[in-house]
Design a protein around this motif. Structure first.
Motif, PDB file in Angstrom:
ATOM      1  N   TYR A 188      50.215 -10.140  25.409  1.00  0.00           N
ATOM      2  CA  TYR A 188      48.832 -10.625  25.494  1.00  0.00           C
ATOM      3  C   TYR A 188      48.064  -9.852  26.556  1.00  0.00           C
ATOM      4  N   GLY A 189      48.721  -9.577  27.662  1.00  0.00           N
ATOM      5  CA  GLY A 189      48.092  -8.847  28.754  1.00  0.00           C
ATOM      6  C   GLY A 189      49.106  -7.916  29.379  1.00  0.00           C
ATOM      7  N   ASN A 190      48.603  -6.867  30.012  1.00  0.00           N
ATOM      8  CA  ASN A 190      49.476  -5.872  30.605  1.00  0.00           C
ATOM      9  C   ASN A 190      48.801  -5.332  31.858  1.00  0.00           C
ATOM     10  N   LYS A 203      45.029  -4.623  30.826  1.00  0.00           N
ATOM     11  CA  LYS A 203      44.660  -4.589  29.412  1.00  0.00           C
ATOM     12  C   LYS A 203      44.873  -5.974  28.812  1.00  0.00           C
ATOM     13  N   LEU A 204      43.906  -6.427  28.020  1.00  0.00           N
ATOM     14  CA  LEU A 204      44.038  -7.654  27.247  1.00  0.00           C
ATOM     15  C   LEU A 204      44.123  -7.266  25.784  1.00  0.00           C
ATOM     16  N   ILE A 215      40.392  -3.729  30.420  1.00  0.00           N
ATOM     17  CA  ILE A 215      40.182  -3.217  29.068  1.00  0.00           C
ATOM     18  C   ILE A 215      40.584  -4.277  28.047  1.00  0.00           C
ATOM     19  N   VAL A 216      39.698  -4.550  27.099  1.00  0.00           N
ATOM     20  CA  VAL A 216      40.022  -5.418  25.970  1.00  0.00           C
ATOM     21  C   VAL A 216      40.057  -4.528  24.742  1.00  0.00           C
ATOM     22  N   SER A 217      41.191  -4.532  24.054  1.00  0.00           N
ATOM     23  CA  SER A 217      41.333  -3.734  22.845  1.00  0.00           C
ATOM     24  C   SER A 217      42.452  -4.321  21.996  1.00  0.00           C
ATOM     25  N   VAL A 277      45.540 -15.615  30.490  1.00  0.00           N
ATOM     26  CA  VAL A 277      46.169 -14.283  30.464  1.00  0.00           C
ATOM     27  C   VAL A 277      45.659 -13.429  31.620  1.00  0.00           C
ATOM     28  N   LEU A 278      44.350 -13.451  31.866  1.00  0.00           N
ATOM     29  CA  LEU A 278      43.808 -12.607  32.930  1.00  0.00           C
ATOM     30  C   LEU A 278      44.180 -13.138  34.319  1.00  0.00           C
ATOM     31  N   VAL A 279      44.202 -14.447  34.510  1.00  0.00           N
ATOM     32  CA  VAL A 279      44.655 -15.000  35.792  1.00  0.00           C
ATOM     33  C   VAL A 279      46.099 -14.553  36.051  1.00  0.00           C
TER      34      VAL A 279
END
Length: 165
Positions: free
Chosen positions: A86-88, A100-101, A77-79, A120-122
């Motif tokens: 930054y990311g969770n 989540k980003l 999810i990007v929101s 962040v996603l890595v």
């Protein structure tokens, strides 16, 4: 006095021990080294670095893969969130997991947007592969430069292979 001496000894042992940062909590992270996410439907500004994050793990000498599966129950999810992260990642075994980003903080702080998103996603995928934060040169280091470090580092590869070996 004995308690003080014991406390000092334990503290000394902890300081000199090799600390393993792989998360050994069986309720966290993927039991499988292969995870799937749904196809990314965001615009190319987000989609390209998000897909590159999966490729970053898939392109390492690890036992793990990130795949795409339309029926995946996992979520990306990007929101815009009011929090400072930054990311969770949220995960429980068995899944599904949600990553989540935070577009608000990423847009605010990125000088190289694509690299920052990928980093962040890595990192969040690393959590799904049972990795925890570390002070090593690692994608899991919260102090890394997200504008330049965007792929798993040798330390990450070693830790992931330890988890799934």
């Amino acid at each position: 006095m004995k308690r003080f001496i014991c406390a000092v000894l334990i503290f000394t042992l902890l300081l000199s021990a090799n600390v393993v940062f792989a998360n050994t909590d069986p309720d966290w992270g993927s039991q499988s080294p292969n995870i799937n996410v749904p196809p990314i439907t965001y615009n190319n500004t987000w989609k390209t670095p998000m897909e590159a994050a999966a490729s970053a793990w898939n392109g390492t000498a690890t036992l793990v893969t990130v795949g795409t599966l339309s029926s995946s129950k996992n979520s990306l999810i990007v929101s815009s969130y009011s929090d400072t992260w930054y990311g969770n990642s949220s995960s429980a075994n068995p899944g599904p997991f949600t990553i989540k980003l935070n577009s608000r903080t990423i847009n605010r702080d990125a000088t190289d947007f694509a690299n920052f998103v990928q980093s962040v996603l890595v990192h969040e995928y690393g959590h799904e592969f049972c990795l925890d934060h570390t002070s090593q040169t690692s994608i899991m280091n919260d102090s890394r430069n997200r504008n330049t470090m965007k792929v798993p580092q040798p330390y990450d590869v070693s830790e992931v292979n330890t988890v799934y070996n």
